[in-house]
Design a protein around this motif. Structure first.
Motif, PDB file in Angstrom:
ATOM      1  N   SER A 373       0.827  -1.207   0.000  1.00  0.00           N
ATOM      2  CA  SER A 373       0.000   0.000   0.000  1.00  0.00           C
ATOM      3  C   SER A 373       0.859   1.254   0.000  1.00  0.00           C
ATOM      4  O   SER A 373       1.948   1.270   0.589  1.00  0.00           O
ATOM      5  CB  SER A 373      -0.894   0.029   1.244  1.00  0.00           C
ATOM      6  N   PRO A 374       0.372   2.335  -0.603  1.00  0.00           N
ATOM      7  CA  PRO A 374       1.026   3.631  -0.413  1.00  0.00           C
ATOM      8  C   PRO A 374       1.034   4.017   1.066  1.00  0.00           C
ATOM      9  O   PRO A 374       0.191   3.567   1.851  1.00  0.00           O
ATOM     10  CB  PRO A 374       0.153   4.588  -1.235  1.00  0.00           C
ATOM     11  N   GLU A 375       1.989   4.871   1.431  1.00  0.00           N
ATOM     12  CA  GLU A 375       2.126   5.261   2.840  1.00  0.00           C
ATOM     13  C   GLU A 375       0.883   5.978   3.360  1.00  0.00           C
ATOM     14  O   GLU A 375       0.581   5.932   4.559  1.00  0.00           O
ATOM     15  CB  GLU A 375       3.342   6.179   3.023  1.00  0.00           C
ATOM     16  N   THR A 376       0.167   6.659   2.472  1.00  0.00           N
ATOM     17  CA  THR A 376      -0.964   7.478   2.916  1.00  0.00           C
ATOM     18  C   THR A 376      -2.265   6.698   3.019  1.00  0.00           C
ATOM     19  O   THR A 376      -3.314   7.287   3.305  1.00  0.00           O
ATOM     20  CB  THR A 376      -1.169   8.657   1.954  1.00  0.00           C
ATOM     21  N   THR A 377      -2.230   5.399   2.796  1.00  0.00           N
ATOM     22  CA  THR A 377      -3.457   4.617   2.918  1.00  0.00           C
ATOM     23  C   THR A 377      -4.010   4.752   4.334  1.00  0.00           C
ATOM     24  O   THR A 377      -3.316   4.481   5.312  1.00  0.00           O
ATOM     25  CB  THR A 377      -3.184   3.141   2.605  1.00  0.00           C
ATOM     26  N   ASN A 504      -0.674  -0.289   5.338  1.00  0.00           N
ATOM     27  CA  ASN A 504      -0.528   0.958   6.093  1.00  0.00           C
ATOM     28  C   ASN A 504      -1.901   1.423   6.535  1.00  0.00           C
ATOM     29  O   ASN A 504      -2.919   1.043   5.940  1.00  0.00           O
ATOM     30  CB  ASN A 504       0.128   2.053   5.238  1.00  0.00           C
ATOM     31  N   TYR A 505      -1.927   2.277   7.574  1.00  0.00           N
ATOM     32  CA  TYR A 505      -3.194   2.869   8.009  1.00  0.00           C
ATOM     33  C   TYR A 505      -2.904   4.201   8.693  1.00  0.00           C
ATOM     34  O   TYR A 505      -3.080   4.370   9.889  1.00  0.00           O
ATOM     35  CB  TYR A 505      -3.945   1.916   8.936  1.00  0.00           C
ATOM     36  N   TRP A 506      -2.437   5.154   7.902  1.00  0.00           N
ATOM     37  CA  TRP A 506      -2.022   6.468   8.389  1.00  0.00           C
ATOM     38  C   TRP A 506      -3.180   7.458   8.284  1.00  0.00           C
ATOM     39  O   TRP A 506      -3.883   7.452   7.282  1.00  0.00           O
ATOM     40  CB  TRP A 506      -0.838   6.952   7.534  1.00  0.00           C
ATOM     41  N   PRO A 507      -3.405   8.327   9.295  1.00  0.00           N
ATOM     42  CA  PRO A 507      -2.641   8.469  10.534  1.00  0.00           C
ATOM     43  C   PRO A 507      -3.295   7.806  11.743  1.00  0.00           C
ATOM     44  O   PRO A 507      -3.180   8.306  12.858  1.00  0.00           O
ATOM     45  CB  PRO A 507      -2.590   9.980  10.703  1.00  0.00           C
ATOM     46  N   ILE A 508      -3.992   6.694  11.530  1.00  0.00           N
ATOM     47  CA  ILE A 508      -4.486   5.928  12.673  1.00  0.00           C
ATOM     48  C   ILE A 508      -3.315   5.213  13.351  1.00  0.00           C
ATOM     49  O   ILE A 508      -3.173   5.248  14.574  1.00  0.00           O
ATOM     50  CB  ILE A 508      -5.552   4.909  12.229  1.00  0.00           C
ATOM     51  N   LEU A 509      -2.457   4.574  12.542  1.00  0.00           N
ATOM     52  CA  LEU A 509      -1.317   3.806  13.055  1.00  0.00           C
ATOM     53  C   LEU A 509      -0.005   4.416  12.587  1.00  0.00           C
ATOM     54  O   LEU A 509       0.093   4.916  11.463  1.00  0.00           O
ATOM     55  CB  LEU A 509      -1.369   2.364  12.547  1.00  0.00           C
ATOM     56  N   TRP A 510       1.012   4.325  13.443  1.00  0.00           N
ATOM     57  CA  TRP A 510       2.368   4.671  13.033  1.00  0.00           C
ATOM     58  C   TRP A 510       2.872   3.579  12.086  1.00  0.00           C
ATOM     59  O   TRP A 510       2.672   2.389  12.340  1.00  0.00           O
ATOM     60  CB  TRP A 510       3.278   4.762  14.253  1.00  0.00           C
ATOM     61  N   PRO A 511       3.517   3.944  10.968  1.00  0.00           N
ATOM     62  CA  PRO A 511       3.929   2.918   9.996  1.00  0.00           C
ATOM     63  C   PRO A 511       5.129   2.111  10.478  1.00  0.00           C
ATOM     64  O   PRO A 511       5.931   2.574  11.296  1.00  0.00           O
ATOM     65  CB  PRO A 511       4.291   3.750   8.765  1.00  0.00           C
ATOM     66  N   ALA A 512       5.244   0.886   9.963  1.00  0.00           N
ATOM     67  CA  ALA A 512       6.459   0.099  10.183  1.00  0.00           C
ATOM     68  C   ALA A 512       7.649   0.847   9.592  1.00  0.00           C
ATOM     69  O   ALA A 512       7.495   1.679   8.691  1.00  0.00           O
ATOM     70  CB  ALA A 512       6.320  -1.277   9.544  1.00  0.00           C
ATOM     71  N   HIS A 513       8.855   0.541  10.092  1.00  0.00           N
ATOM     72  CA  HIS A 513      10.003   1.371   9.723  1.00  0.00           C
ATOM     73  C   HIS A 513      10.469   1.164   8.282  1.00  0.00           C
ATOM     74  O   HIS A 513      11.257   1.958   7.766  1.00  0.00           O
ATOM     75  CB  HIS A 513      11.162   1.150  10.696  1.00  0.00           C
ATOM     76  N   GLU A 514      10.010   0.097   7.624  1.00  0.00           N
ATOM     77  CA  GLU A 514      10.285  -0.056   6.197  1.00  0.00           C
ATOM     78  C   GLU A 514       9.058  -0.659   5.529  1.00  0.00           C
ATOM     79  O   GLU A 514       8.325  -1.450   6.125  1.00  0.00           O
ATOM     80  CB  GLU A 514      11.530  -0.913   5.944  1.00  0.00           C
ATOM     81  N   ALA A 515       8.821  -0.245   4.290  1.00  0.00           N
ATOM     82  CA  ALA A 515       7.635  -0.693   3.566  1.00  0.00           C
ATOM     83  C   ALA A 515       7.742  -2.180   3.250  1.00  0.00           C
ATOM     84  O   ALA A 515       8.791  -2.666   2.817  1.00  0.00           O
ATOM     85  CB  ALA A 515       7.469   0.113   2.285  1.00  0.00           C
ATOM     86  N   ALA A 516       6.655  -2.903   3.472  1.00  0.00           N
ATOM     87  CA  ALA A 516       6.632  -4.346   3.245  1.00  0.00           C
ATOM     88  C   ALA A 516       5.621  -4.685   2.164  1.00  0.00           C
ATOM     89  O   ALA A 516       4.566  -4.054   2.051  1.00  0.00           O
ATOM     90  CB  ALA A 516       6.281  -5.081   4.536  1.00  0.00           C
ATOM     91  N   THR A 573       5.005  18.340  -5.204  1.00  0.00           N
ATOM     92  CA  THR A 573       6.436  18.410  -5.513  1.00  0.00           C
ATOM     93  C   THR A 573       7.242  17.437  -4.669  1.00  0.00           C
ATOM     94  O   THR A 573       8.114  16.720  -5.171  1.00  0.00           O
ATOM     95  CB  THR A 573       6.958  19.842  -5.290  1.00  0.00           C
ATOM     96  N   THR A 574       6.948  17.379  -3.381  1.00  0.00           N
ATOM     97  CA  THR A 574       7.740  16.549  -2.462  1.00  0.00           C
ATOM     98  C   THR A 574       7.107  15.193  -2.188  1.00  0.00           C
ATOM     99  O   THR A 574       7.771  14.295  -1.664  1.00  0.00           O
ATOM    100  CB  THR A 574       7.922  17.275  -1.123  1.00  0.00           C
ATOM    101  N   GLY A 575       5.819  15.044  -2.482  1.00  0.00           N
ATOM    102  CA  GLY A 575       5.123  13.813  -2.142  1.00  0.00           C
ATOM    103  C   GLY A 575       4.729  13.727  -0.683  1.00  0.00           C
ATOM    104  O   GLY A 575       4.328  12.659  -0.209  1.00  0.00           O
ATOM    105  N   ASP A 611       8.619   6.757   2.012  1.00  0.00           N
ATOM    106  CA  ASP A 611       9.616   6.899   3.082  1.00  0.00           C
ATOM    107  C   ASP A 611       8.925   6.836   4.441  1.00  0.00           C
ATOM    108  O   ASP A 611       8.598   7.867   5.033  1.00  0.00           O
ATOM    109  CB  ASP A 611      10.364   8.221   2.935  1.00  0.00           C
ATOM    110  N   PRO A 612       8.689   5.635   4.979  1.00  0.00           N
ATOM    111  CA  PRO A 612       8.001   5.539   6.269  1.00  0.00           C
ATOM    112  C   PRO A 612       8.766   6.203   7.410  1.00  0.00           C
ATOM    113  O   PRO A 612       8.161   6.603   8.410  1.00  0.00           O
ATOM    114  CB  PRO A 612       7.854   4.031   6.493  1.00  0.00           C
ATOM    115  N   LEU A 613      10.095   6.346   7.275  1.00  0.00           N
ATOM    116  CA  LEU A 613      10.867   6.998   8.335  1.00  0.00           C
ATOM    117  C   LEU A 613      10.674   8.513   8.342  1.00  0.00           C
ATOM    118  O   LEU A 613      11.151   9.190   9.258  1.00  0.00           O
ATOM    119  CB  LEU A 613      12.349   6.663   8.187  1.00  0.00           C
ATOM    120  N   SER A 614       9.973   9.039   7.346  1.00  0.00           N
ATOM    121  CA  SER A 614       9.682  10.475   7.333  1.00  0.00           C
ATOM    122  C   SER A 614       8.482  10.827   8.208  1.00  0.00           C
ATOM    123  O   SER A 614       8.163  12.008   8.376  1.00  0.00           O
ATOM    124  CB  SER A 614       9.409  10.940   5.903  1.00  0.00           C
ATOM    125  N   ALA A 615       7.815   9.824   8.776  1.00  0.00           N
ATOM    126  CA  ALA A 615       6.619  10.075   9.581  1.00  0.00           C
ATOM    127  C   ALA A 615       6.949  10.993  10.755  1.00  0.00           C
ATOM    128  O   ALA A 615       7.951  10.813  11.454  1.00  0.00           O
ATOM    129  CB  ALA A 615       6.045   8.757  10.090  1.00  0.00           C
TER     130      ALA A 615
END
Length: 676
Positions: A373-377, A504-516, A573-575, A611-615
């Motif tokens: 999933s995209p990070e913003t899901t 992913n489930y942002w911003p309900i949950l903090w994302p895992a540190h790397e996308a799976a 521009t930045t995503g 970039d899940p570490l950008s959270a």
């Protein structure tokens, strides 16, 4: 109050207001109380109903408390509101939520109430959220005088069903509530009540109240810290009669059916369409005569009035009808149903997954399905804990459905009615040691609109138990089970049921540190639905409750209306995507003593796609109180970020007397990521 609530001026009993009343604890600390006492109690003792929370009885919750407490007092009860140790005008420091000290103090308060000459020796407890939690916790300690409780929007599991963790994943509600409590715990006692010592008490609170987020994030597993106060550890400890209350728009509903199924004492349950508020005043409606229903429960167990309430069906539930998605509803379509017991797990109906399909029969097997999933899901989900304000509820899910792995049923030929807990069994693998699976159930209308009706999550490192963290072996399939949130829902003919899976489930949950990337073996998966068959004698408009009523409030002036705004900002521009939530409590003046208070917060949750570490989460609170020449204020900031190994938490607090800053503290701590 909502327009549907009738304000009763003609209550049966006259009462007086006693405030402050000081209740001495065994260690010498004094807790501050407000008691609305029927005048008849001097000649005919009455039961007491206790609400015991840390939100300040004389201002913070006064405008919400008074219509309820005056209603109870006007019907022959001593309505008692006590500030927890370290809050309001009470002595001490509030060190954490639900500590043993909090329960010990409550037991002492109950004993004191029962011993008063105006009390008949019987005490009840009620409250929503914190007050519902500690009603259950204190009942499990069995103080002799406590005979009945009405916990509203509460939980029996502090780890799995509170704002901190869900399915072993870190909730952003953890940060939101911690920042709120940082501000609430920093409010001073009232100089009009405690006199000149207010400043010394305030400075002590500012200096010694810990940032609660640090403690909560130091316990990422279900250990003894969370088991303390989780009454689900031993339902049999509760001997007081329990009337459990929840709402489908509220996150604290799952415990209602568990309490109904497991408490051995007299028990009754009610679930309406409501968000996080009392049912006589909650949105979405319809509201009900909750205070009259509360009196019936307390009349039975505190006054020994045989009104038959314990012989009625044990469960009243509002079955919601298919409704177009919206961020706010004034009222929900649906009907009340009544059941003799909690829904049985054996009554669940199995549905099966195929490629893009969901059916009530096994489907042909196919190749494994892969998805990342995209990070913003998750941004369409709304707020984890809605309070009934516009903008909080889930919007149309189609955007998140498009970011997810989706399974749709055929168009329904007949209504599909569900009441209870959906359970999903998946056969999955991921390509990383750490990952999250989110499952959403949606009601899809013929025009394609997708309405969220339930969801559940699982941190896959917690698949073998929430008390342990065990990394996944990349590429190795495992069978996992996800219990989704309870629901009461009826899908119309012609609609589809959709199961949507995401990583992913942002911003309900903090994302895992790397996308799976998830690999799903659909032929080995199933969804068990709590299908309900409507009773043969069930009327379409059966409403077992009276119209909502409440007592009149104290005189006040609203200086600024509260508001909730939820804005999603996307930077092409930045995503980077940022969810901004404005929480403005409004500003008020209490006319009887001139006190003004004003609170507002802004929450910002942002991350960059890929970039899940950008959270990053950042919350800033402002709070002010004033009366005449006396004025204080606080500003707090809470920030959460993380790297591959640890979280970084930063909490700052600045306090002002007038415009002069009299206190400043910054706390920064790194905490390990344990399978998160």
């Amino acid at each position: 109050m909502t327009p549907s609530t009738q304000i009763r001026e003609d209550l049966p009993e006259a009462f007086e207001i006693l405030d402050p009343v000081w209740i001495a604890m065994p260690d010498g600390a004094n807790l501050a109380a407000r008691i609305l006492l029927p005048r008849s109690a001097s000649s005919k003792p009455v039961p007491a109903i206790l609400e015991y929370i840390p939100y300040r009885r004389r201002d913070g919750t006064l405008l919400g408390d008074t219509p309820r407490h005056a209603y109870f007092a006007g019907h022959g009860y001593a309505a008692v509101r006590v500030d927890l140790r370290g809050s309001g005008d009470s002595d001490g420091i509030l060190l954490d939520e639900y500590r043993k000290q909090e329960q010990d103090d409550a037991i002492a308060v109950i004993a004191w109430l029962a011993a008063q000459p105006w009390c008949n020796g019987k005490v009840g407890m009620t409250g929503y959220s914190w007050g519902g939690f500690n009603s259950l916790q204190v009942a499990a300690r069995r103080p002799p005088a406590l005979k009945a409780i009405i916990p509203v929007h509460a939980t029996d599991d502090r780890y799995g069903d509170d704002c901190h963790y869900m399915g072993g994943g870190l909730l952003l509600g953890n940060l939101s509530w911690a920042s709120t409590m940082t501000t609430f715990s920093a409010r001073p006692p009232d100089p009009a009540i405690v006199g000149e010592r207010w400043r010394a008490m305030w400075l002590e609170r500012l200096g010694q109240s810990p940032p609660l987020l640090l403690e909560w994030m130091a316990h990422p597993l279900r250990d003894s810290y969370w088991r303390r106060g989780s009454v689900g550890e031993d339902y049999g400890a509760i001997t007081a009669a329990v009337y459990a209350v929840g709402g489908w728009a509220d996150p604290y509903t799952n415990c209602v059916l568990r309490l109904l199924a497991n408490v051995k004492a007299p028990v009754k349950a009610m679930i309406g369409p409501w968000a996080h508020a009392y049912p006589h005043d909650a949105r979405p409606g319809p509201q009900i005569g909750f205070l009259q229903e509360s009196l019936r429960w307390f009349d039975r167990w505190l006054k020994d009035i045989d009104n038959g309430i314990e012989r009625e069906p044990k469960l009243s539930a509002f079955i919601q009808e298919s409704t177009p998605p919206a961020s706010d509803y004034e009222t929900r379509d649906g009907r009340w149903v009544r059941e003799a017991a909690a829904p049985s797990p054996e009554a669940r109906q199995a549905w099966y997954l195929g490629e893009g399909q969901l059916a009530d029969r096994p489907l042909p097997g196919g190749a494994p399905l892969q998805h990342r999933s995209p990070e913003t899901t998750g941004i369409t989900t709304g707020e984890w804990c809605p309070y009934g304000n516009p903008g909080e509820l889930p919007i149309d899910q189609r955007a998140d459905d498009g970011r997810s792995l989706v399974f749709d049923s055929a168009r329904l030929a007949a209504p599909l009615e569900m009441l209870g807990t959906p359970v999903l069994t998946l056969r999955v693998a991921i390509d990383k040691p750490v990952g999250i699976v989110t499952a959403r159930l949606c009601d899809v209308a013929p025009d394609g609109a997708s309405t969220l009706i339930s969801y559940g999550v699982l941190n896959l490192t917690r698949r073998k138990g929430f008390d342990r963290s065990e990394p996944m072996v990349p590429g190795q399939p495992e069978t996992v089970r996800i219990a989704l949130n309870d629901l009461g829902q009826r899908l119309k003919p012609g609609h589809r049921l959709r199961l949507a899976l995401s990583t992913n489930y942002w911003p309900i949950l903090w994302p895992a540190h790397e996308a799976a990337t998830l690999t799903l073996h659909a032929a080995d998966c199933r969804l068990e639905l709590p299908v309900r068959k409507a009773g043969a004698n069930e009327g379409p408009d059966e409403n077992p409750f009276r119209a909502p009523e409440a007592a009149a409030n104290v005189p006040f002036t609203q200086l600024r209306r509260g508001r909730r705004e939820r804005v999603i900002e996307e930077e092409a521009t930045t995503g980077r995507t940022t969810v901004v939530i404005n929480r403005d409590l409004g500003a008020y003046r209490l006319e009887e003593d001139g006190l003004e208070f004003d609170g507002r917060a802004v929450e910002r949750f942002s991350l960059t796609e890929g970039d899940p570490l950008s959270a990053r989460a950042e919350i800033e609170w402002h709070y002010r109180m004033r009366r005449g020449d006396w004025e204080i204020g606080t500003v707090s900031r809470t920030i959460l970020t993380g790297d591959t190994r640890q979280f970084r938490v930063s909490v700052t607090m600045d306090a002002y007397e007038g415009e002069k800053r009299i206190f400043s503290r910054e706390t920064t701590r790194d905490l390990p990521r344990v399978g998160l």
